[in-house]
Design a protein around this motif. Structure first.
Motif, PDB file in Angstrom:
ATOM      1  N   ASN A  39       0.812  -1.223   0.000  1.00  0.00           N
ATOM      2  CA  ASN A  39       0.000   0.000   0.000  1.00  0.00           C
ATOM      3  C   ASN A  39       0.840   1.265   0.000  1.00  0.00           C
ATOM      4  O   ASN A  39       0.402   2.297  -0.500  1.00  0.00           O
ATOM      5  N   ASN A  40       2.048   1.205   0.557  1.00  0.00           N
ATOM      6  CA  ASN A  40       2.923   2.376   0.540  1.00  0.00           C
ATOM      7  C   ASN A  40       3.346   2.744  -0.879  1.00  0.00           C
ATOM      8  O   ASN A  40       3.656   3.900  -1.151  1.00  0.00           O
ATOM      9  N   TYR A  41       3.387   1.763  -1.789  1.00  0.00           N
ATOM     10  CA  TYR A  41       3.790   2.003  -3.166  1.00  0.00           C
ATOM     11  C   TYR A  41       2.610   2.065  -4.132  1.00  0.00           C
ATOM     12  O   TYR A  41       2.797   2.248  -5.326  1.00  0.00           O
ATOM     13  N   THR A  42       1.395   1.904  -3.626  1.00  0.00           N
ATOM     14  CA  THR A  42       0.199   1.970  -4.470  1.00  0.00           C
ATOM     15  C   THR A  42      -0.260   3.421  -4.551  1.00  0.00           C
ATOM     16  O   THR A  42      -0.542   4.052  -3.538  1.00  0.00           O
ATOM     17  N   THR A  43      -0.347   3.949  -5.781  1.00  0.00           N
ATOM     18  CA  THR A  43      -0.749   5.334  -5.954  1.00  0.00           C
ATOM     19  C   THR A  43      -2.184   5.477  -6.444  1.00  0.00           C
ATOM     20  O   THR A  43      -2.811   6.500  -6.197  1.00  0.00           O
ATOM     21  N   ALA A  44      -2.710   4.480  -7.165  1.00  0.00           N
ATOM     22  CA  ALA A  44      -4.085   4.563  -7.661  1.00  0.00           C
ATOM     23  C   ALA A  44      -4.654   3.166  -7.867  1.00  0.00           C
ATOM     24  O   ALA A  44      -3.946   2.262  -8.290  1.00  0.00           O
ATOM     25  N   ILE A  45      -5.945   3.020  -7.551  1.00  0.00           N
ATOM     26  CA  ILE A  45      -6.676   1.770  -7.752  1.00  0.00           C
ATOM     27  C   ILE A  45      -7.977   2.132  -8.451  1.00  0.00           C
ATOM     28  O   ILE A  45      -8.730   2.973  -7.960  1.00  0.00           O
ATOM     29  N   GLU A  46      -8.230   1.493  -9.607  1.00  0.00           N
ATOM     30  CA  GLU A  46      -9.432   1.828 -10.364  1.00  0.00           C
ATOM     31  C   GLU A  46     -10.002   0.577 -11.014  1.00  0.00           C
ATOM     32  O   GLU A  46      -9.276  -0.201 -11.619  1.00  0.00           O
ATOM     33  N   LEU A  47     -11.303   0.392 -10.898  1.00  0.00           N
ATOM     34  CA  LEU A  47     -12.007  -0.739 -11.500  1.00  0.00           C
ATOM     35  C   LEU A  47     -12.823  -0.230 -12.675  1.00  0.00           C
ATOM     36  O   LEU A  47     -13.676   0.634 -12.519  1.00  0.00           O
ATOM     37  N   LYS A  48     -12.523  -0.784 -13.875  1.00  0.00           N
ATOM     38  CA  LYS A  48     -13.267  -0.419 -15.083  1.00  0.00           C
ATOM     39  C   LYS A  48     -13.624  -1.693 -15.830  1.00  0.00           C
ATOM     40  O   LYS A  48     -12.727  -2.431 -16.263  1.00  0.00           O
ATOM     41  N   HIS A  49     -14.901  -1.956 -15.977  1.00  0.00           N
ATOM     42  CA  HIS A  49     -15.393  -3.073 -16.792  1.00  0.00           C
ATOM     43  C   HIS A  49     -14.674  -4.382 -16.491  1.00  0.00           C
ATOM     44  O   HIS A  49     -14.067  -4.990 -17.361  1.00  0.00           O
ATOM     45  N   GLU A  50     -14.706  -4.826 -15.256  1.00  0.00           N
ATOM     46  CA  GLU A  50     -14.142  -6.093 -14.785  1.00  0.00           C
ATOM     47  C   GLU A  50     -12.614  -6.144 -14.877  1.00  0.00           C
ATOM     48  O   GLU A  50     -12.022  -7.201 -14.770  1.00  0.00           O
ATOM     49  N   THR A  51     -11.965  -5.011 -15.084  1.00  0.00           N
ATOM     50  CA  THR A  51     -10.508  -4.930 -15.108  1.00  0.00           C
ATOM     51  C   THR A  51     -10.066  -3.995 -13.992  1.00  0.00           C
ATOM     52  O   THR A  51     -10.535  -2.862 -13.909  1.00  0.00           O
ATOM     53  N   LEU A  52      -9.158  -4.486 -13.145  1.00  0.00           N
ATOM     54  CA  LEU A  52      -8.631  -3.679 -12.051  1.00  0.00           C
ATOM     55  C   LEU A  52      -7.291  -3.097 -12.469  1.00  0.00           C
ATOM     56  O   LEU A  52      -6.367  -3.830 -12.823  1.00  0.00           O
ATOM     57  N   TYR A  53      -7.199  -1.768 -12.468  1.00  0.00           N
ATOM     58  CA  TYR A  53      -5.965  -1.069 -12.792  1.00  0.00           C
ATOM     59  C   TYR A  53      -5.345  -0.579 -11.491  1.00  0.00           C
ATOM     60  O   TYR A  53      -5.968   0.167 -10.744  1.00  0.00           O
ATOM     61  N   VAL A  54      -4.115  -1.020 -11.246  1.00  0.00           N
ATOM     62  CA  VAL A  54      -3.397  -0.616 -10.030  1.00  0.00           C
ATOM     63  C   VAL A  54      -2.113   0.071 -10.458  1.00  0.00           C
ATOM     64  O   VAL A  54      -1.301  -0.505 -11.186  1.00  0.00           O
ATOM     65  N   GLN A  55      -1.939   1.303 -10.018  1.00  0.00           N
ATOM     66  CA  GLN A  55      -0.730   2.056 -10.332  1.00  0.00           C
ATOM     67  C   GLN A  55       0.220   1.971  -9.153  1.00  0.00           C
ATOM     68  O   GLN A  55      -0.152   2.262  -8.018  1.00  0.00           O
ATOM     69  N   LEU A  56       1.449   1.538  -9.441  1.00  0.00           N
ATOM     70  CA  LEU A  56       2.468   1.365  -8.407  1.00  0.00           C
ATOM     71  C   LEU A  56       3.641   2.286  -8.693  1.00  0.00           C
ATOM     72  O   LEU A  56       4.006   2.509  -9.849  1.00  0.00           O
ATOM     73  N   SER A  57       4.250   2.798  -7.647  1.00  0.00           N
ATOM     74  CA  SER A  57       5.396   3.694  -7.814  1.00  0.00           C
ATOM     75  C   SER A  57       6.726   2.939  -7.835  1.00  0.00           C
ATOM     76  O   SER A  57       7.755   3.537  -8.075  1.00  0.00           O
ATOM     77  N   SER A  58       6.695   1.631  -7.627  1.00  0.00           N
ATOM     78  CA  SER A  58       7.920   0.827  -7.623  1.00  0.00           C
ATOM     79  C   SER A  58       7.880  -0.195  -8.753  1.00  0.00           C
ATOM     80  O   SER A  58       7.005  -1.070  -8.782  1.00  0.00           O
ATOM     81  N   SER A  59       8.829  -0.104  -9.661  1.00  0.00           N
ATOM     82  CA  SER A  59       8.874  -1.051 -10.775  1.00  0.00           C
ATOM     83  C   SER A  59       9.244  -2.456 -10.300  1.00  0.00           C
ATOM     84  O   SER A  59       8.796  -3.456 -10.871  1.00  0.00           O
ATOM     85  N   VAL A  60      10.044  -2.535  -9.265  1.00  0.00           N
ATOM     86  CA  VAL A  60      10.430  -3.838  -8.715  1.00  0.00           C
ATOM     87  C   VAL A  60       9.210  -4.539  -8.125  1.00  0.00           C
ATOM     88  O   VAL A  60       8.981  -5.737  -8.365  1.00  0.00           O
ATOM     89  N   LEU A  61       8.400  -3.823  -7.380  1.00  0.00           N
ATOM     90  CA  LEU A  61       7.182  -4.387  -6.804  1.00  0.00           C
ATOM     91  C   LEU A  61       6.194  -4.776  -7.904  1.00  0.00           C
ATOM     92  O   LEU A  61       5.546  -5.813  -7.825  1.00  0.00           O
ATOM     93  N   ARG A  62       6.078  -3.949  -8.929  1.00  0.00           N
ATOM     94  CA  ARG A  62       5.186  -4.246 -10.043  1.00  0.00           C
ATOM     95  C   ARG A  62       5.576  -5.560 -10.709  1.00  0.00           C
ATOM     96  O   ARG A  62       4.739  -6.411 -11.003  1.00  0.00           O
ATOM     97  N   GLU A  63       6.858  -5.761 -10.927  1.00  0.00           N
ATOM     98  CA  GLU A  63       7.341  -7.001 -11.538  1.00  0.00           C
ATOM     99  C   GLU A  63       7.084  -8.194 -10.621  1.00  0.00           C
ATOM    100  O   GLU A  63       6.672  -9.265 -11.066  1.00  0.00           O
ATOM    101  N   GLU A  64       7.304  -8.013  -9.351  1.00  0.00           N
ATOM    102  CA  GLU A  64       7.096  -9.090  -8.367  1.00  0.00           C
ATOM    103  C   GLU A  64       5.619  -9.484  -8.296  1.00  0.00           C
ATOM    104  O   GLU A  64       5.287 -10.666  -8.253  1.00  0.00           O
ATOM    105  N   LEU A  65       4.727  -8.506  -8.279  1.00  0.00           N
ATOM    106  CA  LEU A  65       3.300  -8.796  -8.210  1.00  0.00           C
ATOM    107  C   LEU A  65       2.769  -9.391  -9.509  1.00  0.00           C
ATOM    108  O   LEU A  65       1.774 -10.118  -9.498  1.00  0.00           O
ATOM    109  N   SER A  66       3.413  -9.103 -10.620  1.00  0.00           N
ATOM    110  CA  SER A  66       2.939  -9.616 -11.904  1.00  0.00           C
ATOM    111  C   SER A  66       3.028 -11.139 -11.985  1.00  0.00           C
ATOM    112  O   SER A  66       2.297 -11.760 -12.753  1.00  0.00           O
ATOM    113  N   TYR A  67       3.893 -11.744 -11.186  1.00  0.00           N
ATOM    114  CA  TYR A  67       4.014 -13.206 -11.188  1.00  0.00           C
ATOM    115  C   TYR A  67       2.814 -13.883 -10.535  1.00  0.00           C
ATOM    116  O   TYR A  67       2.537 -15.034 -10.811  1.00  0.00           O
TER     117      TYR A  67
END
Length: 98
Positions: free
Chosen positions: A46-74
């Motif tokens: 949550n410290n690196y989460t900048t935006a959370i948005e739900l549009k048409h059954e798709t959740l868009y999460v904006q993260l400020s850390s590229s390392v965390l984004r890559e880790e969560l993508s797995y």
């Protein structure tokens, strides 16, 4: 003007009827998804989460850390399953990490 019922109804039934008649369920789902993300992911994410948005059954999460984004993508499928379980229905079909 809304119709008036003489028989007694529970508050839960009245609220469900109000939500469905005014098409408010999608807005409530957006709030539920945001709350579920905050509760499930914890302070570290949550410290690196900048935006959370739900549009048409798709959740868009904006993260400020590229390392965390890559880790969560797995674990996208697991995250989707956990969020849907926390909400109690299948609202999220796809997760996009930005």
């Amino acid at each position: 003007m809304a119709k008036r019922n003489n028989d007694n109804q529970s508050i839960q039934d009245v609220l469900k009827e109000f939500v469905s008649s005014n098409n408010l369920q999608t807005g409530l789902d957006k709030v539920d998804v945001r709350d579920a993300w905050i509760n499930l992911m914890g302070n570290g994410v949550n410290n690196y989460t900048t935006a959370i948005e739900l549009k048409h059954e798709t959740l868009y999460v904006q993260l400020s850390s590229s390392v965390l984004r890559e880790e969560l993508s797995y674990g996208k499928e697991k995250i989707i399953a956990m969020l849907n379980e926390a909400i109690g229905k299948n609202v999220i079909k796809k997760l996009v990490l930005r």
